[in-house]
Scaffold this motif. Structure first.
Motif, PDB file in Angstrom:
ATOM      1  N   ASP A 107     -22.525  17.835  22.098  1.00 28.63           N
ATOM      2  CA  ASP A 107     -21.339  17.627  22.943  1.00 28.63           C
ATOM      3  C   ASP A 107     -20.043  17.870  22.184  1.00 28.63           C
ATOM      4  OD1 ASP A 107     -23.277  16.580  24.471  1.00 28.63           O
ATOM      5  OD2 ASP A 107     -22.473  14.525  24.582  1.00 28.63           O
ATOM      6  N   LEU A 108     -20.109  17.661  20.867  1.00 24.18           N
ATOM      7  CA  LEU A 108     -18.887  17.769  20.068  1.00 24.18           C
ATOM      8  C   LEU A 108     -18.769  19.137  19.402  1.00 24.18           C
ATOM      9  CD1 LEU A 108     -18.636  14.224  18.399  1.00 24.18           C
ATOM     10  CD2 LEU A 108     -17.468  15.072  20.430  1.00 24.18           C
ATOM     11  N   ASP A 109     -19.594  20.104  19.844  1.00 22.80           N
ATOM     12  CA  ASP A 109     -19.525  21.459  19.278  1.00 22.80           C
ATOM     13  C   ASP A 109     -18.098  21.992  19.445  1.00 22.80           C
ATOM     14  OD1 ASP A 109     -20.307  23.848  18.181  1.00 22.80           O
ATOM     15  OD2 ASP A 109     -20.901  24.707  20.122  1.00 22.80           O
ATOM     16  N   GLY A 110     -17.498  22.426  18.322  1.00 23.92           N
ATOM     17  CA  GLY A 110     -16.132  22.950  18.370  1.00 23.92           C
ATOM     18  C   GLY A 110     -15.065  21.909  18.051  1.00 23.92           C
ATOM     19  N   LEU A 111     -15.493  20.699  17.717  1.00 23.18           N
ATOM     20  CA  LEU A 111     -14.566  19.597  17.414  1.00 23.18           C
ATOM     21  C   LEU A 111     -13.543  20.012  16.345  1.00 23.18           C
ATOM     22  CD1 LEU A 111     -13.928  16.493  17.714  1.00 23.18           C
ATOM     23  CD2 LEU A 111     -15.502  16.133  15.817  1.00 23.18           C
ATOM     24  N   VAL A 112     -12.299  19.601  16.551  1.00 17.19           N
ATOM     25  CA  VAL A 112     -11.241  19.890  15.582  1.00 17.19           C
ATOM     26  C   VAL A 112     -10.710  18.571  15.009  1.00 17.19           C
ATOM     27  CG1 VAL A 112      -8.973  20.947  15.213  1.00 17.19           C
ATOM     28  CG2 VAL A 112     -10.613  22.002  16.803  1.00 17.19           C
ATOM     29  N   LEU A 113     -10.753  18.472  13.678  1.00 18.38           N
ATOM     30  CA  LEU A 113     -10.284  17.266  12.996  1.00 18.38           C
ATOM     31  C   LEU A 113      -9.175  17.642  12.027  1.00 18.38           C
ATOM     32  CD1 LEU A 113     -13.808  15.743  12.195  1.00 18.38           C
ATOM     33  CD2 LEU A 113     -12.252  15.045  14.039  1.00 18.38           C
ATOM     34  N   ARG A 114      -8.091  16.916  12.070  1.00 18.64           N
ATOM     35  CA  ARG A 114      -6.977  17.168  11.149  1.00 18.64           C
ATOM     36  C   ARG A 114      -7.004  16.141  10.019  1.00 18.64           C
ATOM     37  NH1 ARG A 114      -3.279  20.722  13.102  1.00 18.64           N
ATOM     38  NH2 ARG A 114      -3.823  21.485  15.187  1.00 18.64           N
ATOM     39  N   MET A 115      -6.579  16.620   8.839  1.00 21.93           N
ATOM     40  CA  MET A 115      -6.671  15.727   7.679  1.00 21.93           C
ATOM     41  C   MET A 115      -5.305  15.210   7.267  1.00 21.93           C
ATOM     42  SD  MET A 115      -9.557  17.459   5.327  1.00 21.93           S
ATOM     43  CE  MET A 115      -9.328  19.189   5.638  1.00 21.93           C
ATOM     44  N   PRO A 116      -5.251  13.999   6.724  1.00 22.68           N
ATOM     45  CA  PRO A 116      -3.978  13.487   6.215  1.00 22.68           C
ATOM     46  C   PRO A 116      -3.594  14.229   4.935  1.00 22.68           C
ATOM     47  CG  PRO A 116      -5.750  11.982   5.665  1.00 22.68           C
ATOM     48  CD  PRO A 116      -6.361  13.072   6.497  1.00 22.68           C
ATOM     49  N   ARG A 117      -2.400  13.960   4.469  1.00 19.94           N
ATOM     50  CA  ARG A 117      -1.898  14.612   3.264  1.00 19.94           C
ATOM     51  C   ARG A 117      -2.773  14.293   2.048  1.00 19.94           C
ATOM     52  NH1 ARG A 117       4.269  15.197   2.327  1.00 19.94           N
ATOM     53  NH2 ARG A 117       4.287  16.130   0.239  1.00 19.94           N
ATOM     54  N   GLY A 118      -3.286  13.093   2.022  1.00 16.96           N
ATOM     55  CA  GLY A 118      -4.175  12.720   0.935  1.00 16.96           C
ATOM     56  C   GLY A 118      -4.990  11.519   1.364  1.00 16.96           C
ATOM     57  N   GLN A 119      -6.163  11.363   0.803  1.00 13.87           N
ATOM     58  CA  GLN A 119      -6.972  10.181   1.114  1.00 13.87           C
ATOM     59  C   GLN A 119      -6.511   9.057   0.203  1.00 13.87           C
ATOM     60  OE1 GLN A 119      -9.047  10.031   3.594  1.00 13.87           O
ATOM     61  NE2 GLN A 119      -9.318  12.195   4.086  1.00 13.87           N
ATOM     62  N   HIS A 120      -6.453   7.863   0.731  1.00 12.19           N
ATOM     63  CA  HIS A 120      -6.003   6.747  -0.097  1.00 12.19           C
ATOM     64  C   HIS A 120      -7.060   5.653  -0.027  1.00 12.19           C
ATOM     65  CE1 HIS A 120      -2.828   3.354  -0.812  1.00 12.19           C
ATOM     66  NE2 HIS A 120      -3.611   3.522  -1.842  1.00 12.19           N
ATOM     67  N   SER A 147       0.771  -1.239   0.000  1.00 13.45           N
ATOM     68  CA  SER A 147       0.000   0.000   0.000  1.00 13.45           C
ATOM     69  C   SER A 147       0.815   1.310   0.000  1.00 13.45           C
ATOM     70  CB  SER A 147      -0.972  -0.049   1.187  1.00 13.45           C
ATOM     71  OG  SER A 147      -1.764   1.083   1.221  1.00 13.45           O
ATOM     72  N   PRO A 148       1.890   1.424   0.802  1.00  6.23           N
ATOM     73  CA  PRO A 148       2.617   2.708   0.818  1.00  6.23           C
ATOM     74  C   PRO A 148       3.165   3.113  -0.553  1.00  6.23           C
ATOM     75  CG  PRO A 148       3.323   1.314   2.645  1.00  6.23           C
ATOM     76  CD  PRO A 148       2.451   0.473   1.772  1.00  6.23           C
ATOM     77  N   ALA A 149       3.452   2.136  -1.410  1.00  8.11           N
ATOM     78  CA  ALA A 149       4.006   2.455  -2.733  1.00  8.11           C
ATOM     79  C   ALA A 149       3.020   3.268  -3.561  1.00  8.11           C
ATOM     80  CB  ALA A 149       4.369   1.167  -3.471  1.00  8.11           C
ATOM     81  N   VAL A 150       1.733   3.103  -3.300  1.00  7.33           N
ATOM     82  CA  VAL A 150       0.722   3.800  -4.106  1.00  7.33           C
ATOM     83  C   VAL A 150      -0.096   4.769  -3.244  1.00  7.33           C
ATOM     84  CG1 VAL A 150       0.550   2.164  -5.995  1.00  7.33           C
ATOM     85  CG2 VAL A 150      -0.710   1.710  -3.905  1.00  7.33           C
ATOM     86  N   ALA A 151       0.498   5.192  -2.134  1.00  5.57           N
ATOM     87  CA  ALA A 151      -0.147   6.182  -1.274  1.00  5.57           C
ATOM     88  C   ALA A 151       0.119   7.584  -1.824  1.00  5.57           C
ATOM     89  CB  ALA A 151       0.401   6.057   0.141  1.00  5.57           C
ATOM     90  N   PRO A 152      -0.748   8.550  -1.494  1.00  9.38           N
ATOM     91  CA  PRO A 152      -0.623   9.905  -2.037  1.00  9.38           C
ATOM     92  C   PRO A 152       0.780  10.509  -1.906  1.00  9.38           C
ATOM     93  CG  PRO A 152      -2.652   9.711  -0.787  1.00  9.38           C
ATOM     94  CD  PRO A 152      -1.925   8.415  -0.632  1.00  9.38           C
ATOM     95  N   GLU A 153       1.451  10.266  -0.776  1.00 13.20           N
ATOM     96  CA  GLU A 153       2.784  10.842  -0.563  1.00 13.20           C
ATOM     97  C   GLU A 153       3.768  10.369  -1.637  1.00 13.20           C
ATOM     98  OE1 GLU A 153       0.904   9.397   1.609  1.00 13.20           O
ATOM     99  OE2 GLU A 153       0.635  10.754   3.312  1.00 13.20           O
ATOM    100  N   ASN A 154       3.705   9.079  -1.944  1.00 13.23           N
ATOM    101  CA  ASN A 154       4.605   8.525  -2.949  1.00 13.23           C
ATOM    102  C   ASN A 154       4.210   8.975  -4.359  1.00 13.23           C
ATOM    103  OD1 ASN A 154       6.973   6.985  -3.105  1.00 13.23           O
ATOM    104  ND2 ASN A 154       5.833   5.287  -4.026  1.00 13.23           N
ATOM    105  N   LEU A 155       2.908   9.112  -4.571  1.00 11.49           N
ATOM    106  CA  LEU A 155       2.432   9.496  -5.902  1.00 11.49           C
ATOM    107  C   LEU A 155       2.890  10.909  -6.267  1.00 11.49           C
ATOM    108  CD1 LEU A 155      -1.184   8.039  -5.999  1.00 11.49           C
ATOM    109  CD2 LEU A 155       0.972   7.003  -6.701  1.00 11.49           C
TER     110      LEU A 155
END
Lengths: 419, 107
Positions: B94-107, A120-128
């Motif tokens: 209860d979750l009013d104000g919740l903070v969620l961080r996102m990854p660099r990209g969805q895979h 999976s890491p080979a085709v993850a966004p960071e690698n792409l």
């Protein structure tokens, strides 16, 4: 004398229990959809008693396919109980010609998870992100070589060339030998008489040759320091330290077919759509920001993998039908992506379709396509680079389709492009 | 209406008003927050609404349920202890104000 079959009529009049959506002829002539529509409307969980592949269940509605795909505890894709494709002849090791090529698509958890995570890491966004410039440059070069105003086969010159180049890059396979990857990809799912191979013996020999080549590469890279290519990653992965030769081959075969046939036919399908829907093509041309959305739509519209199959591990009632332990259950992605219940005007290619990512082509659940982001990126770059060079593409002759109910795509698409 | 803030991996903040009891994935996609795809529409089947619960909320936000969500999360390359699928976070008051961080990209 030739009889012209009216498939709309036949699909309406056949007794429902006789409908067989696995017949290869339907795919060669692109006439399967009326039969799928009938099944979706009247028998969405449909049992066929006899077929070339024995009895099987057809799942044809979108939400039912999602339900099967996400219930991997009951609907197994493990090679030990069957296969993830309808045809047992090629990949089910318990059959005469079925080769034992264990890979994570054909495994259930927990083994599945270990193998998938190694790749999976080979085709993850960071690698792409790192790969993007190279793919762009290579795509540009392939497009620069196209003969403007002359008829050529888009499948060979563009789809196969680009996906094979990409695969050779990912595996760090010698570029000048890259068409061997294309060949092996075709041969893995081939059976005699389909135009790819003449005998089972030939298939076996070619795959043994493939095995030998990769075995050497694996051994060589295991000795060298780790690199970013997939073979090196597998050779150095701590989780895969006890990988067997068969497992290594199986994983590679999966990546070669998965990374080749699928993206290839998304590229081919997007060219078909570009020619068939000139209004949509113009929409994209005048607003290139639409390309990512149009790519998702093309992947839905084409559906390069027509089905995935599971085997029931226990008796279960599904959609009002009694599925028994050991039954073959086929999720027809190609039908799910035409399901009017979920997708509006599903037969049309709509470049700016809302919710275009909500399609079945990558599957869902733990076996969802691991390379989906790479595939999308490759097709996106193809069209971004296309529009830098050309303003028009037209299919100018009869297309030839792949004779398969699994790989849904093309052998020949005669096109012309203009600046 | 609970508020929820999404922060991209490079630090851009998007604060949106969510419909009470809707999911954080819906709050993001309905408000065009980039970086949350939600391909499967909320059936815990794709893993493309992956978020990290901000440290400040780690003790307060619910943990992922055993079963489908946990299984999908564990297959992600960038899984972390605070990982959640946004489609499975129900935005209650209860979750009013919740903070969620996102990854660099969805895979």
């Amino acid at each position: 004398m030739t009889t012209i079959v009216n498939h709309e009529e036949l699909a309406r009049s056949l007794p429902i229990e006789k409908i067989d959506v696995s017949q290869i002829d339907l795919y060669v002539r692109d006439t399967m959809h009326p039969y799928f529509k009938r099944l979706r409307d009247e028998a969405p969980v449909h049992y066929l008693k006899e077929s070339a592949y024995g009895p099987f269940w057809s799942i044809t509605r979108f939400n039912d396919c999602v339900a099967i795909d996400t219930n991997h505890k009951v609907f197994s894709s493990d090679a030990s109980v069957g296969s993830f494709v309808l045809d047992d002849a090629t990949l089910n090791p318990t059959t005469e010609h079925g080769l034992y090529m264990p890979n994570f698509l054909g495994m259930d958890p927990p083994r599945h998870d270990i193998h998938r995570k190694a790749v999976s890491p080979a085709v993850a966004p960071e690698n792409l992100e790192k790969l993007e410039p190279l793919i762009r440059e290579r795509s540009g070069r392939v497009l620069d070589d196209l003969p403007v105003g002359e008829t050529f086969n888009w499948v060979d010159r563009v789809s196969i060339e680009l996906t094979t180049l990409m695969l050779a890059t990912l595996l760090d396979f010698p570029l000048e030998q890259r068409r061997r990857l294309t060949r092996w990809s075709d041969v893995v799912t081939a059976s005699p008489g389909d135009g790819f191979i003449d005998s089972w013996e030939q298939r076996k020999n070619e795959l043994l040759e493939c095995k030998a080549v990769f075995k050497d590469m694996f051994a060589e890279r295991a000795k060298l320091p780790p690199k970013a290519d997939l073979i090196s990653m597998l050779a150095h992965s701590p989780e895969m330290a006890d990988i067997t030769e068969d497992e290594f081959m199986g994983t590679l075969a999966l990546l070669i077919v998965g990374g080749n046939d699928t993206t290839r036919n998304s590229m081919s399908g997007s060219a078909m759509a570009a020619s068939k829907y000139p209004v949509e093509f113009e929409k994209v041309k005048s607003n290139l920001a639409l390309i990512p959305n149009a790519v998702s739509e093309a992947i839905r519209w084409q559906t390069p993998i027509a089905h995935m199959r599971r085997t029931a591990l226990s008796d279960i009632e599904f959609g009002g039908q009694q599925i028994r332990k050991g039954d073959k259950v086929v999720m027809w992605y190609i039908s799910a992506n035409r399901d009017e219940r979920v997708i509006e005007r599903p037969f049309e290619f709509i470049a700016d379709r809302k919710n275009a990512r909500h399609h079945m082509s990558f599957g869902f659940g733990i076996h969802r396509c691991v390379g989906n982001r790479l595939a999308e990126m490759q097709v996106r770059i193809l069209w971004e680079e296309f529009f830098k060079r050309f303003s028009q593409i037209e299919v100018v002759g009869e297309v030839k389709r792949i004779p398969s109910n699994l790989i849904h795509g093309y052998i020949n698409i005669p096109v012309q492009v203009r600046r | 209406m609970p508020k929820v803030t999404f922060i991209t991996h490079d630090g851009k903040e998007f604060t949106v008003d969510a419909v009470a009891e809707s999911s954080a994935m819906e709050a993001a996609t309905h408000n065009f927050v980039p970086g949350i795809d939600g391909d499967c529409g909320g059936s815990v089947a794709c893993g493309t609404c992956h978020v990290f619960v901000d440290n400040a909320w780690a003790g307060k936000a619910p943990q992922p349920a055993e079963g489908a969500e946990k299984e999908m999360l564990l297959l992600l390359d960038n899984y972390e202890p605070h990982s959640r699928l946004a489609c499975q976070i129900k935005l209650t008051d209860d979750l009013d104000g919740l903070v969620l961080r996102m990854p660099r990209g969805q895979h």
